[in-house]
Scaffold this active site. Structure first.
Site, PDB file in Angstrom:
ATOM      1  N   TYR A  70     -15.634   7.753 -10.443  1.00  0.00           N
ATOM      2  CA  TYR A  70     -15.300   6.289  -9.662  1.00  0.00           C
ATOM      3  C   TYR A  70     -15.960   5.296 -10.886  1.00  0.00           C
ATOM      4  O   TYR A  70     -15.231   4.440 -11.301  1.00  0.00           O
ATOM      5  CB  TYR A  70     -15.705   6.258  -8.539  1.00  0.00           C
ATOM      6  N   ASP A  91       0.865  -0.937   0.054  1.00  0.00           N
ATOM      7  CA  ASP A  91      -0.108   0.025   0.101  1.00  0.00           C
ATOM      8  C   ASP A  91       0.840   1.354   0.049  1.00  0.00           C
ATOM      9  O   ASP A  91       2.087   1.013   0.145  1.00  0.00           O
ATOM     10  CB  ASP A  91      -0.819  -0.221   1.201  1.00  0.00           C
TER      11      ASP A  91
HETATM   12  N1  SER Z   1     -18.548   0.892  -1.975  1.00  0.00           N
HETATM   13  C1  SER Z   1     -18.400   1.639  -2.978  1.00  0.00           C
HETATM   14  C2  SER Z   1     -18.704   3.127  -3.034  1.00  0.00           C
HETATM   15  O1  SER Z   1     -19.365   3.435  -2.064  1.00  0.00           O
HETATM   16  C3  SER Z   1     -19.020   0.999  -4.274  1.00  0.00           C
HETATM   17  O2  SER Z   1     -18.184   0.072  -4.871  1.00  0.00           O
HETATM   18  O3  SER Z   1     -18.048   3.851  -3.613  1.00  0.00           O
END
Ligand code: SER
Length: 321
Positions: A140, A35
């Site tokens: 994301y 990490d």
């Molecule tokens: N748990 C993640 C998030 O809330 C989803 O992949 O971003």
């Protein structure tokens, strides 16, 4: 050839628990945790790796003769919205580095986690199928949808055996999530056990797919253990655990803590959640490699409460939160 696993992002919510399972499976000397920062009180092999630096990944792969890479490092949905372009750069650069090192070193298998965040308004909200249209609304989600396609590209173009799962929100007592939209579903159990009021950043009816840590880890190991020819989906597999809303988890917690108090102050994360599925169709994973979840809301709640109680009894609050 002996299996030697490199876990990138081993300090994270999933990485820290997965590393332990991989040690059980392959032995302490065959699992390299890595990490950005060293892990406190970790007794196994650990290497500091900034995965945006391809040379550093290559160095560790060479040093330990790594044969499998689990690439878990990423900036998640909520945190990612603070700095969209940086999130894109980090999430994609680290993936490209892992894919390139893997291809050049003939790494046997690569694991790349995707997420329910790949889905957007173009996908049905209920029982979202594996091959639903992907139009994610967070950076994301965009990085994961692209990453899935890059995984498939490296498989088709170079024969690299990359395998992937679209995780729902992961709930576990072992570690804390960071920067996600589903994080509330872990935090809520900590507050219940501490007998504190919980301030929920989602609406009470925000139904989201979730999975218990044990199921999520088992899914990962089962996918990676499956015979290569059974892996028919080279983008990523939907897996389901359960689905619930904050109101439902509150009701379940109140069977054990009747006084548990919750207030709802939805913020920007509610916007993110509203575009994600309510529930997931995981029939493709069931068919291809036999996926089946074991934990429901009741068993998750009982286990979370029991384990967190033990944890808070033996460890100070500040070192857990
Ligand atoms: N748990 C993640 C998030 O809330 C989803 O992949 O971003």
């Amino acid at each position: 050839m002996e299996t030697v696993v490199l876990v990138i992002g081993a300090n994270g919510q999933l990485g820290s628990v997965l590393t332990e399972s991989l040690i059980q499976k392959f032995g302490k000397n065959n699992v390299i945790a890595s990490d950005l920062n060293p892990r406190k009180e970790y007794e196994g092999i650990f290497e500091v790796i900034d995965a945006t630096n391809i040379d550093r990944i290559q160095e560790v792969v060479t040093q330990y003769k790594v044969t499998q890479i689990y690439h878990l490092a990423a900036i998640l949905s909520a945190k990612g919205e603070e700095t969209p372009l940086r999130t894109w750069d980090i999430n994609m650069q680290t993936l490209f580095n892992v894919l390139e090192v893997s291809r050049k070193n003939t790494i046997e298998k690569v694991f790349y986690p995707s997420s329910i965040a790949v889905f957007g308004e173009g996908a049905p909200l209920d029982k979202t199928p594996n091959n639903a249209y992907l139009d994610p609304a967070t950076v994301y989600g965009i990085s994961k949808a692209s990453g899935e396609n890059w995984a498939q590209y490296y498989f088709m173009r170079y024969g690299l055996d990359v395998r992937s799962i679209r995780y729902p929100g992961v709930i576990g007592y072992q570690s804390l999530p960071g920067g996600g939209t589903t994080d509330y579903a872990v935090d809520i159990y900590h507050k219940a056990v501490l007998e504190e009021k919980f301030n929920c950043f989602l609406k009470e009816d925000a139904m989201l797919p979730m999975i218990f840590m044990e199921d999520a880890i088992r899914a990962t190991i089962e996918l990676m253990d499956a015979p290569k020819e059974d892996i028919k989906v080279r983008t990523s597999y939907n897996i389901a655990g359960i689905s619930f809303s904050p109101a439902e988890v509150v009701a379940e917690i109140r069977t054990l803590y009747p006084e548990f108090e919750v207030i709802y102050t939805p913020d920007f994360r509610q916007e993110i959640a509203s575009r994600w599925p309510n529930s997931i169709d995981d029939s493709t994973a069931c068919k291809d490699w036999g996926w089946k979840p074991e934990f429901d809301l009741k068993s998750i709640t009982t286990t979370m409460i029991q384990k967190l109680k033990e944890k808070y009894r033996t460890t100070s609050k500040t070192s857990i939160l």
